[in-house]
Design an enzyme around this catalytic site. Structure first.
Site: not given
Ligand code: ASP
Length: 325
Positions: A57, A14, A89-90
């Site tokens: 991710s 993200t 973050t995932d």
């Molecule tokens: N779906 C995103 C990822 O993990 C979420 C994020 O980056 O916060 O790529």
């Protein structure tokens, strides 16, 4: 005085996302653009920026992270002082722990990301990048393995978990709390962890390990086929301190005769027990049937450790989990 040499590796997430033609946000920015968007970074370190991947991710694999670990080890050998890994973050809690298991030495590796897209009001990416760089540049961060820095909190890879789908404060270390914070532009550590042993960085993806959460009343039919599906190991998230229905215990025992099976907990945190409950399907029974307790490692983290340990031979599995008991 010369600034520390920092390596920034962006894998996507993200923090790199802006609105896309297909609707919604998608990865676009690379490490160099992210670094350029935070002018204060130039006072923190002499930064080299690369973008090995531009992925959300959930599409990262262990093979991708093995490649990142290899790059980090080589960069440290060539004089880089600290590294920031930028990603979605995932899966930060998994990537950080896998890197912790594969990157040797004392130099800081800091994983960061953002909960809000690069164009969103109140985007948290720039503050997270700067905080992560300050942690990576600090001698105080040495010797603790991989750290995750988000929302000014500094977490150890082995403890950090994503605990919310939306908030910038999503990252917690529920077992122990964060190790410290970034305040007034510097990392403050209130407690420290010692490094646990790393595992050999063999090229290629670690063998597949299944992760199964045990719900109430489940008869364990999925478990019967895990070995046939080609998994090299399995991690079972049992209830509470590591428990399953009495009828599921023999199925797990049978599975453990075919592939290594690790017992973790579906609870948010806390150690799997080893010597308290004596009923069928409880931890004493399951350990007698050949399961290895994961200690305080979550199922997600235990799965990564088992994948690396299984390559070293089944005798090494208990040894690999010993530091986490
Ligand atoms: N779906 C995103 C990822 O993990 C979420 C994020 O980056 O916060 O790529």
């Amino acid at each position: 005085m010369a600034l520390p040499r920092l390596l920034f590796l962006s894998l996507g997430g993200t923090i790199t996302m802006v609105p896309s033609e297909s609707g919604g946000i998608a990865p676009k920015l690379g490490a160099a653009e992210l670094v350029a968007s935070v002018p204060a970074l130039k006072d923190v370190g002499d930064i080299e920026a690369h973008s090995p991947f531009k992925l959300p991710s959930p599409s990262l694999t262990q093979a991708n992270l093995v490649e990142v670990a290899d790059r980090l080890n080589k960069a440290f050998a060539s004089g880089i002082d600290g590294a920031v890994v930028i990603q979605g973050t995932d899966t930060i809690e998994e990537s950080a722990f896998l890197l912790d298991l594969l990157v040797g030495g004392d130099k800081p590796v800091v994983v960061t990301g953002a909960m809000r897209g690069a164009d969103a009001p109140g985007a948290d990416g720039p503050a997270n990048l700067l905080a992560a760089a300050r942690v990576a540049a600090s001698p105080a961060s040495r010797g603790m393995g991989v750290l995750a820095v988000l929302n000014y909190d500094i977490h150890a890879a082995r403890f950090v978990q994503k605990s919310h789908t939306a908030l910038p404060s999503a990252f917690l270390s529920p077992l122990v709390g964060p190790l410290g914070v970034v305040a007034e532009g510097k990392p403050l550590f209130y407690c420290r962890v010692t490094r646990n042993p790393t595992l050999p960085l063999d090229p290629g993806p670690p063998p597949p390990v299944a992760l199964i959460k045990i719900p109430m009343g489940d008869d364990g039919r999925l478990l019967r086929d895990i070995a046939k599906l080609g998994y090299a190991g399995a991690v079972i998230e049992g209830m509470g301190a590591g428990h399953v229905h009495a009828d599921v215990a023999p199925i797990l025992g049978e599975l453990a005769t075919k592939i290594p099976v690790v017992l973790s907990s579906r609870s948010m945190t806390g150690p799997v027990f080893t010597s308290t409950y004596g009923y069928p399907g409880a931890e004493i029974d399951l350990i007698k049937r050949g399961l290895t307790p994961s200690g305080y490692l979550s199922g997600l983290k235990a799965r990564l450790l088992l994948g690396l340990a299984v390559r070293q031979g089944t005798k090494k599995i208990a040894e690999a989990f010993a530091p986490y008991q």
